[in-house]
Design a protein around this motif. Structure first.
Motif, short mmCIF file in Angstrom:
data_model
loop_
_atom_site.label_atom_id
_atom_site.label_comp_id
_atom_site.label_asym_id
_atom_site.label_seq_id
_atom_site.Cartn_x
_atom_site.Cartn_y
_atom_site.Cartn_z
N MET A 186 0.80 -1.22 0.00
CA MET A 186 0.00 0.00 0.00
C MET A 186 0.84 1.28 0.00
N VAL A 187 2.16 1.16 -0.11
CA VAL A 187 3.01 2.35 -0.12
C VAL A 187 2.65 3.31 -1.26
N ALA A 192 0.12 8.51 -4.88
CA ALA A 192 -0.63 8.38 -6.13
C ALA A 192 -1.12 9.76 -6.60
N PRO A 193 -1.08 10.04 -7.92
CA PRO A 193 -1.53 11.34 -8.44
C PRO A 193 -3.00 11.61 -8.14
N LEU A 194 -3.81 10.57 -8.18
CA LEU A 194 -5.25 10.71 -7.94
C LEU A 194 -5.67 9.73 -6.85
N ARG A 314 -15.32 -0.12 3.02
CA ARG A 314 -14.58 1.14 2.98
C ARG A 314 -13.37 0.96 2.06
N ALA A 315 -13.23 1.88 1.10
CA ALA A 315 -12.16 1.77 0.12
C ALA A 315 -11.34 3.05 0.05
N ARG A 316 -10.02 2.89 -0.07
CA ARG A 316 -9.09 3.99 -0.36
C ARG A 316 -8.28 3.55 -1.57
N ILE A 317 -8.37 4.31 -2.66
CA ILE A 317 -7.76 3.89 -3.92
C ILE A 317 -6.84 4.99 -4.43
N GLY A 318 -5.66 4.60 -4.86
CA GLY A 318 -4.73 5.52 -5.52
C GLY A 318 -4.53 5.08 -6.95
N PHE A 319 -4.61 6.01 -7.91
CA PHE A 319 -4.47 5.65 -9.32
C PHE A 319 -3.85 6.82 -10.08
N ASP A 320 -3.41 6.55 -11.32
CA ASP A 320 -2.77 7.60 -12.10
C ASP A 320 -3.75 8.20 -13.11
N LEU A 326 -2.85 1.99 -8.57
CA LEU A 326 -1.54 1.78 -7.96
C LEU A 326 -1.64 1.08 -6.62
N ALA A 327 -2.73 1.31 -5.90
CA ALA A 327 -2.96 0.64 -4.61
C ALA A 327 -4.43 0.79 -4.25
N TRP A 328 -5.00 -0.29 -3.72
CA TRP A 328 -6.43 -0.29 -3.36
C TRP A 328 -6.54 -0.91 -1.98
#
Length: 588
Positions: A186-187, A192-194, A314-320, A326-328
């Protein structure tokens, strides 16, 4: 069959063929399978068999109408509730308002005075509870007797679940560490940009079958015969034998046509039949040597459990910027259905119920960390048509749409990109739905939007492309186009019927009032006046298409349900700009 016929006629098996339940010779001789069965059974099992080429199928793959369609559509079909034996009596049960409660005091004098009432019996109920069974000549007399009971309940030893407090507790649990189904790094989430954060809430759901629960029991000294609609006749018969102190071979269970089950008639505790057997046993001890039909009212059925569990995601998502995740980081909180059942030993691993997490991540190649918590609450829970996929499909398919929307991508193209070359069945199902719906080519009427979702459950893939609108603050589903990949469709009409029925049940989840809630341990809903199911005026136009395949058939009873709600939600989100994070929908 061919070998047996060849032996009898002293010819080579290769000169024979089969058709319509018979073996045929080139000279016109014919033997039916029944005539050959005994001889065929005596032969060794062939090591290699040449199966019929699917292009030669005459029945498989052809639309075949149900034999019971006329009876069901004309009101002539008999169900378990309609079964009647000579001298049969009917029992109804006063159940405690809180699950597991017991009787404190009972005054049954007024009930016994009701004309037609034969007995008032204290009986054990499911989950350690106690109840009062009123046995009478018919349902009306029994229910009048029940209304006359004066019962005080002892609820001091049982938890009184309250929906508001329960949800607050689930939210707190979702922040804790716990057992993990997936454990990706999860680093990248922090840089993550978004980013996207979301919380989803799914309420308890009743099965709400049109036919309430019922079971008829006829006892003798050394045997019992039972009539009921059952989704698990073997376990139900075994549970009945245990309750009655009989051997399994002393119990005959006659499975009746069910007016809906959806999982409720496959209870892990066999509560319906066990309760009916306890009542029949008590009635016989009280001198009533008659068959006893235990009948649940609609209110009994809706308030008596079991339910699809309440879940919080509950979700935390990082994506470009291209939508690459990139991580969910994901958490699920909800009661386990399988803990304490025969399925626990092979479907609960590392403290995680597989029924809770099915449908998460797959088929998408996502770096996900999935944490699961299973609180223990005093609410009976059970599988509900399509089980865990009822909520996991919604979460996955709406969040993917959110990412596509944020990164300005078409939701169909985005999914196709994620499928890559690894998930051909998903791709084919979605493409078929897209092609047949006119998605991307047809101009929709003003105020309407497309919604898309695809999901696999029970080894079948169903993709929906829907048209929806919002009028006066209320969502409306207009049209559903389905692409179905169930491998070989044995009967296309059955596939179509299952998809329609499952989709309408999925639609019910979206409609205001489709929720079971509790206040101080008491279920607040009691009938269709305060628990919503889709009516005929809610039903959209359906257009269902099946991907051609000759591969071994897969399940179709449940896969049509999961993708309906997210496809509908995605269409509404495109109209309103607001993602829908809970079921039923709340557009305020």
């Amino acid at each position: 069959m061919l070998a047996a016929a060849a032996t009898r006629w002293n010819v080579e098996a290769s000169t024979l063929r089969t058709e319509a339940g018979a073996v045929l010779a080139s000279d016109g001789r014919k033997l039916g399978y029944g005539e050959l069965a005994e001889a065929a059974m005596a032969l060794p099992v062939p090591q290699k068999i040449a199966l019929k080429d699917p292009k030669d199928f005459r029945i498989i793959g052809q639309p075949t109408r149900r034999l019971d369609a006329q009876a069901k559509s004309s009101g002539q079909q008999s169900f378990g509730i309609d079964f009647k034996l000579p001298g049969q009596l009917t029992a109804v049960v006063a159940r405690p308002p809180v699950f597991g409660a017991k009787i404190a005091t009972l005054d049954d004098s007024a009930a016994r005075a009701v004309e037609g009432v034969k007995a008032v019996l204290r009986v054990p109920l499911d989950r350690g509870a106690e109840g009062v069974a009123v046995v009478a000549d018919g349902y009306w007399q029994a229910s009048q007797g029940r209304d006359a009971l004066k019962v005080e309940w002892d609820t001091s030893a049982v938890e009184k679940v309250d929906s508001e407090r329960q949800l607050a507790h689930y939210r707190e649990m979702a922040t804790r560490p716990g057992p993990r189904q997936f454990d990706s790094d999860m680093v990248p989430l922090e840089t993550a940009p978004l980013k996207l954060e979301a919380e989803f809430v799914f309420p308890y759901l009743a099965h709400a079958a049109m036919e309430p629960l019922n079971c008829t029991v006829r006892l003798a000294d050394d045997r019992a015969e039972i009539w009921m609609g059952s989704q698990s006749a073997g376990p139900d018969a075994a549970a009945a034998a245990a309750a009655l102190g009989l051997k399994p071979e002393q119990v005959v269970l006659n499975v009746q046509m069910s007016g809906g089950g959806f999982g409720r008639r496959f209870s892990s505790t066999s509560d319906t039949v066990v309760e009916a057997c306890e009542i029949a046993k008590a009635a016989r001890s009280a001198g009533l040597n008659a068959p006893i039909r235990t009948l649940w009212s609609r209110e009994d059925d809706m308030r008596g459990g079991y339910y699809r569990p309440l879940h919080l995601h509950r979700a935390r998502i990082g994506f470009d910027n291209q939508g690459k995740v990139l991580a969910w980081d994901h958490s699920i909180v909800g009661q386990s259905i399988l803990t304490g059942t025969v399925f626990e030993q092979f479907m609960v691993k590392n403290g995680i119920d597989a029924a809770t997490t099915e449908g998460m991540r797959a088929p998408y190649p996502l770096p996900m960390r999935l944490t699961v918590h299973h609180p223990k609450d005093n609410v009976p829970v059970l599988w509900w048509r399509s089980v865990g996929s009822t909520h996991t499909a919604y979460v996955m398919e709406t969040l993917l749409d959110d990412i596509a929307r944020v990164t300005d991508q078409d939701p169909v193209a985005y999914r196709m990109q994620l499928f890559g070359d690894q998930h051909i069945r998903h791709r084919d199902a979605l493409q078929l739905a897209v092609d047949k719906s006119g998605y991307g080519k047809t101009q929709l009427s003003e105020g309407r939007a497309w919604g898309v979702a695809v999901h696999e459950s029970f080894s079948s893939v169903v993709a929906y492309v829907v048209e929806a609108s919002v009028a006066d603050g209320q969502p409306k589903l207009h049209r559903v186009t389905a692409g179905v990949h169930c491998n070989l469709a044995v009967n296309p009409l059955t596939v179509e019927a299952q998809v329609q029925g499952a989709a309408i049940m999925g639609l019910s989840m979206c409609l205001a009032g489709s929720a079971i809630t509790l206040k101080d341990g008491v279920v607040e809903q009691s009938n269709f006046s305060d628990y919503t199911v889709a009516r005929i005026t809610d039903v959209p136009e359906f257009d269902i298409h099946i991907v051609p395949s000759a591969e071994p058939p897969t399940g179709m009873g449940e896969p049509g349900l999961p993708p309906l709600a997210p496809a509908f939600a995605n269409a509404i989100a495109r109209l309103t700009g607001k993602p829908l994070r809970q079921l039923p929908f709340n557009l305020t």
